[in-house]
Design a protein around this motif. Structure first.
Motif, PDB file in Angstrom:
ATOM      1  N   GLY A 188       0.787  -1.221   0.000  1.00 57.87           N
ATOM      2  CA  GLY A 188       0.000   0.000   0.000  1.00 57.87           C
ATOM      3  C   GLY A 188       0.824   1.278   0.000  1.00 57.87           C
ATOM      4  N   SER A 189       2.148   1.151   0.036  1.00 61.51           N
ATOM      5  CA  SER A 189       3.016   2.335   0.052  1.00 61.51           C
ATOM      6  C   SER A 189       2.901   3.103  -1.259  1.00 61.51           C
ATOM      7  N   SER A 190       2.750   4.424  -1.137  1.00 59.58           N
ATOM      8  CA  SER A 190       2.777   5.231  -2.358  1.00 59.58           C
ATOM      9  C   SER A 190       4.229   5.599  -2.639  1.00 59.58           C
ATOM     10  N   PHE A 191       4.534   5.809  -3.907  1.00 60.75           N
ATOM     11  CA  PHE A 191       5.901   6.176  -4.263  1.00 60.75           C
ATOM     12  C   PHE A 191       6.268   7.516  -3.643  1.00 60.75           C
ATOM     13  N   ASP A 192       5.292   8.425  -3.526  1.00 61.00           N
ATOM     14  CA  ASP A 192       5.547   9.719  -2.882  1.00 61.00           C
ATOM     15  C   ASP A 192       5.955   9.530  -1.426  1.00 61.00           C
ATOM     16  N   ASP A 193       5.203   8.690  -0.697  1.00 60.99           N
ATOM     17  CA  ASP A 193       5.508   8.452   0.713  1.00 60.99           C
ATOM     18  C   ASP A 193       6.886   7.833   0.905  1.00 60.99           C
ATOM     19  N   LEU A 194       7.303   7.042  -0.071  1.00 61.64           N
ATOM     20  CA  LEU A 194       8.613   6.392   0.012  1.00 61.64           C
ATOM     21  C   LEU A 194       9.744   7.337  -0.405  1.00 61.64           C
ATOM     22  N   GLY A 195       9.374   8.480  -0.950  1.00 63.18           N
ATOM     23  CA  GLY A 195      10.384   9.428  -1.409  1.00 63.18           C
ATOM     24  C   GLY A 195      10.947   9.068  -2.770  1.00 63.18           C
ATOM     25  N   ALA A 196      10.187   8.291  -3.531  1.00 61.04           N
ATOM     26  CA  ALA A 196      10.645   7.886  -4.860  1.00 61.04           C
ATOM     27  C   ALA A 196      10.282   8.969  -5.867  1.00 61.04           C
TER      28      ALA A 196
END
Length: 97
Positions: free
Chosen positions: A39-47
């Protein structure tokens, strides 16, 4: 692996694709794979966009060894917002080969 020895190998199942996406992303972002959930968004991961391009290249390289002609279209990349999106996309692409 030379192209002439390319044979269609076993395609990973959804869990295999998730593991591949998670491990590739963890390496690119220099985080633990356990920190990346479906469920991780790429934004939340800093990608950022560069990280996503690196992810696409890693997936194409890995899956291209198993599925001849596997490719992720650039225009599809903007629709991938979460790890789940990427896994679903790759799983669907593998199913259509």
């Amino acid at each position: 692996m030379p192209a002439e020895t390319h044979v269609e190998g076993s395609k990973p199942d959804r869990a295999g694709v998730l593991e591949l996406v998670r491990n590739s992303l963890a390496e690119i972002l220099e985080v633990e794979p356990s920190a990346i959930s479906e469920g991780s968004s790429f934004d939340d991961l800093g990608a950022d966009s560069l990280a996503l391009i690196e992810l696409v290249e890693a997936l194409e390289e890995e899956l291209g060894e198993r599925t001849v002609g596997f490719h992720i279209d650039d225009e599809d990349l903007e629709d991938l917002k979460t790890v789940r999106d990427a896994v679903d996309y790759v799983t669907a692409k593998l199913g259509s080969h």
